[in-house]
Design a protein around this motif. Sequence first.
Motif, PDB file in Angstrom:
ATOM      1  N   HIS A   1     -79.046 -16.776  41.761  1.00  0.00           N
ATOM      2  CA  HIS A   1     -77.713 -16.468  41.712  1.00  0.00           C
ATOM      3  C   HIS A   1     -77.108 -17.742  40.287  1.00  0.00           C
ATOM      4  CE1 HIS A   1     -78.224 -14.187  45.030  1.00  0.00           C
ATOM      5  NE2 HIS A   1     -78.821 -15.565  45.603  1.00  0.00           N
ATOM      6  N   TRP A   2     -76.422 -17.295  39.592  1.00  0.00           N
ATOM      7  CA  TRP A   2     -76.015 -17.878  38.424  1.00  0.00           C
ATOM      8  C   TRP A   2     -74.516 -18.237  39.104  1.00  0.00           C
ATOM      9  CZ3 TRP A   2     -78.379 -12.654  38.727  1.00  0.00           C
ATOM     10  CH2 TRP A   2     -77.298 -11.796  38.724  1.00  0.00           C
ATOM     11  N   ASP A   3     -74.205 -18.722  37.906  1.00  0.00           N
ATOM     12  CA  ASP A   3     -72.652 -19.601  38.180  1.00  0.00           C
ATOM     13  C   ASP A   3     -71.811 -19.272  37.211  1.00  0.00           C
ATOM     14  OD1 ASP A   3     -73.376 -21.236  40.400  1.00  0.00           O
ATOM     15  OD2 ASP A   3     -74.534 -22.612  38.611  1.00  0.00           O
ATOM     16  N   GLU A   4     -71.800 -18.351  36.455  1.00  0.00           N
ATOM     17  CA  GLU A   4     -71.024 -17.669  34.989  1.00  0.00           C
ATOM     18  C   GLU A   4     -71.274 -16.370  35.093  1.00  0.00           C
ATOM     19  OE1 GLU A   4     -69.719 -19.813  31.923  1.00  0.00           O
ATOM     20  OE2 GLU A   4     -69.850 -21.692  33.005  1.00  0.00           O
ATOM     21  N   GLU A   5     -70.386 -15.360  34.431  1.00  0.00           N
ATOM     22  CA  GLU A   5     -70.424 -14.346  34.051  1.00  0.00           C
ATOM     23  C   GLU A   5     -71.689 -14.198  33.061  1.00  0.00           C
ATOM     24  OE1 GLU A   5     -68.205 -10.397  32.053  1.00  0.00           O
ATOM     25  OE2 GLU A   5     -67.360 -12.534  32.577  1.00  0.00           O
ATOM     26  N   ILE A   6     -71.708 -13.009  33.216  1.00  0.00           N
ATOM     27  CA  ILE A   6     -73.647 -13.005  32.589  1.00  0.00           C
ATOM     28  C   ILE A   6     -73.179 -12.569  30.964  1.00  0.00           C
ATOM     29  CG2 ILE A   6     -75.505 -11.054  32.143  1.00  0.00           C
ATOM     30  CD1 ILE A   6     -75.791 -12.289  34.664  1.00  0.00           C
ATOM     31  N   ARG A   7     -73.829 -12.988  30.275  1.00  0.00           N
ATOM     32  CA  ARG A   7     -73.525 -12.605  28.812  1.00  0.00           C
ATOM     33  C   ARG A   7     -75.112 -12.163  27.943  1.00  0.00           C
ATOM     34  NH1 ARG A   7     -72.543 -17.371  24.068  1.00  0.00           N
ATOM     35  NH2 ARG A   7     -70.667 -18.050  25.258  1.00  0.00           N
ATOM     36  N   TYR A   8     -73.993 -11.369  27.598  1.00  0.00           N
ATOM     37  CA  TYR A   8     -75.453 -10.255  26.392  1.00  0.00           C
ATOM     38  C   TYR A   8     -74.991 -10.682  25.062  1.00  0.00           C
ATOM     39  CZ  TYR A   8     -75.545  -7.414  31.345  1.00  0.00           C
ATOM     40  OH  TYR A   8     -75.752  -7.122  32.351  1.00  0.00           O
ATOM     41  N   GLN A   9     -75.911 -10.533  24.824  1.00  0.00           N
ATOM     42  CA  GLN A   9     -76.013 -11.521  23.726  1.00  0.00           C
ATOM     43  C   GLN A   9     -75.576 -10.576  22.769  1.00  0.00           C
ATOM     44  OE1 GLN A   9     -80.115 -13.017  21.918  1.00  0.00           O
ATOM     45  NE2 GLN A   9     -79.328 -15.009  22.001  1.00  0.00           N
ATOM     46  N   SER A  10     -76.084  -8.993  23.050  1.00  0.00           N
ATOM     47  CA  SER A  10     -75.553  -7.678  21.780  1.00  0.00           C
ATOM     48  C   SER A  10     -73.824  -8.314  21.492  1.00  0.00           C
ATOM     49  CB  SER A  10     -75.918  -6.661  22.074  1.00  0.00           C
ATOM     50  OG  SER A  10     -75.250  -7.051  23.674  1.00  0.00           O
ATOM     51  N   SER A  11     -73.167  -8.526  22.329  1.00  0.00           N
ATOM     52  CA  SER A  11     -72.053  -8.810  21.990  1.00  0.00           C
ATOM     53  C   SER A  11     -71.236 -10.154  20.878  1.00  0.00           C
ATOM     54  CB  SER A  11     -71.173  -8.773  23.203  1.00  0.00           C
ATOM     55  OG  SER A  11     -71.470 -10.988  24.281  1.00  0.00           O
ATOM     56  N   ARG A  12     -72.289 -11.421  20.767  1.00  0.00           N
ATOM     57  CA  ARG A  12     -72.476 -11.717  19.906  1.00  0.00           C
ATOM     58  C   ARG A  12     -72.500 -11.294  18.254  1.00  0.00           C
ATOM     59  NH1 ARG A  12     -70.769 -17.275  19.525  1.00  0.00           N
ATOM     60  NH2 ARG A  12     -72.892 -17.841  19.760  1.00  0.00           N
ATOM     61  N   LEU A  13     -72.758 -10.297  18.491  1.00  0.00           N
ATOM     62  CA  LEU A  13     -73.587  -9.758  16.891  1.00  0.00           C
ATOM     63  C   LEU A  13     -72.426 -10.389  15.601  1.00  0.00           C
ATOM     64  CD1 LEU A  13     -75.057  -6.189  17.202  1.00  0.00           C
ATOM     65  CD2 LEU A  13     -76.128  -8.241  17.051  1.00  0.00           C
ATOM     66  N   ASN A  14     -71.281 -10.057  16.058  1.00  0.00           N
ATOM     67  CA  ASN A  14     -70.591 -10.815  14.541  1.00  0.00           C
ATOM     68  C   ASN A  14     -70.486 -11.764  13.987  1.00  0.00           C
ATOM     69  OD1 ASN A  14     -69.415  -7.884  14.544  1.00  0.00           O
ATOM     70  ND2 ASN A  14     -67.987  -8.455  15.317  1.00  0.00           N
ATOM     71  N   ASP A  15     -70.139 -12.120  15.647  1.00  0.00           N
ATOM     72  CA  ASP A  15     -70.388 -14.512  15.317  1.00  0.00           C
ATOM     73  C   ASP A  15     -71.787 -14.586  14.745  1.00  0.00           C
ATOM     74  OD1 ASP A  15     -68.119 -14.606  17.224  1.00  0.00           O
ATOM     75  OD2 ASP A  15     -68.868 -14.105  18.398  1.00  0.00           O
ATOM     76  N   PHE A  16     -73.077 -13.759  14.935  1.00  0.00           N
ATOM     77  CA  PHE A  16     -74.168 -14.175  14.646  1.00  0.00           C
ATOM     78  C   PHE A  16     -74.120 -13.788  12.879  1.00  0.00           C
ATOM     79  CE2 PHE A  16     -76.053 -13.089  18.566  1.00  0.00           C
ATOM     80  CZ  PHE A  16     -75.698 -14.315  19.430  1.00  0.00           C
ATOM     81  N   GLN A  17     -73.676 -12.730  12.080  1.00  0.00           N
ATOM     82  CA  GLN A  17     -73.840 -12.802  10.985  1.00  0.00           C
ATOM     83  C   GLN A  17     -72.510 -13.235  10.589  1.00  0.00           C
ATOM     84  OE1 GLN A  17     -75.445 -10.195   9.362  1.00  0.00           O
ATOM     85  NE2 GLN A  17     -74.670 -11.059   7.992  1.00  0.00           N
ATOM     86  N   SER A  18     -71.146 -13.518  10.712  1.00  0.00           N
ATOM     87  CA  SER A  18     -70.740 -14.371  10.504  1.00  0.00           C
ATOM     88  C   SER A  18     -71.367 -16.205  10.210  1.00  0.00           C
ATOM     89  CB  SER A  18     -69.464 -15.099  11.423  1.00  0.00           C
ATOM     90  OG  SER A  18     -68.622 -13.682  11.882  1.00  0.00           O
ATOM     91  N   ALA A  19     -71.995 -16.287  11.029  1.00  0.00           N
ATOM     92  CA  ALA A  19     -72.783 -17.910  10.512  1.00  0.00           C
ATOM     93  C   ALA A  19     -74.050 -17.531   9.726  1.00  0.00           C
ATOM     94  CB  ALA A  19     -73.682 -18.173  11.719  1.00  0.00           C
TER      95      ALA A  19
END
Length: 295
Positions: free
Chosen positions: A77-95
């Motif tokens: 059982h995980w301790d925080e909300e599941i993260r889906y990496q696809s939700s971060r595409l804008n952040d990746f592109q900014s980097a």
Amino acid sequence: MISPAQTPRQPNYRGRFAPSPSGPLHFGSLLAAVGSYLDAKAHHGQWLVRIEDIDPPREVAGASDEILRALEAFGLHWDEEIRYQSSRLNDFQSAIDMLLSNQAAYYCDCTRKRIKAIGGLYDGHCRDRQLSANQCAVRYRYDNAIEHFEDLRLGTQTSIPAQDFVIKRRDGLIAYQLAVVLDDIDQSITHIVRGVDLLETTSCQLALYRQFNQPAGQYLHLPMAVDAHGNKLSKQNHAPAINWRQPQQQLWQAIESLNLKPPAALQNEAVATQLSWAVDHWDRRLLAKNNQVLT
């Protein structure tokens, strides 16, 4: 000598398991999940789950949900909300945009055929060609390469020969090397426990931590599960899916593969009981020095 029950407390420990939804979990991925979970819980830390869903051509419909159901069935059982990496595409592109603007990255139109023809190690051919984004990948300029790093199981490791590596593919998809580092930074991951098949990617990821001026997590690469022919258990090798509807025996097998020597009777106990026993007996020093575990 410190006994397994005296594992030092690390209240700021943050670990994670980060599968890609390219199919159901197999025993190799279960081994990584269990190992990362036990290391986190034995150090009184948090354990997160991140779905690395940024390669749509390789993804299988429904795999993310099946992976999560399997983890729950095994008591992971995980301790925080599941993260889906696809939700971060804008952040990746900014980097990526920042790296390009700082000349820390560049556009590259070299094909796999060309790189294979010169021996498989990229030679920096496009570094100074000033190409545009059209039909190009983006490569990180890997100057001042990481030559050595420490692994919590294997000790000092010598990096593979340095080469500029892809951080955005020619087809527009974000590369694993960049995404995993940016997410681990954003989620404040302190310990990266994963299979030894990813050992060679570590130096590239450490270079990105340094580029972003962020402290890197500690790495622990677990032995890799192989079949009777020595082949890595993987989705590409058509490894069978774990049976998460009857998890006790396979969970016990994972604990045994991590060299904790569980009593045979434990495999008949509930998964919560098995995990509790394994957390109490976890000790990194017990992990096999061999990089392969026969299943």
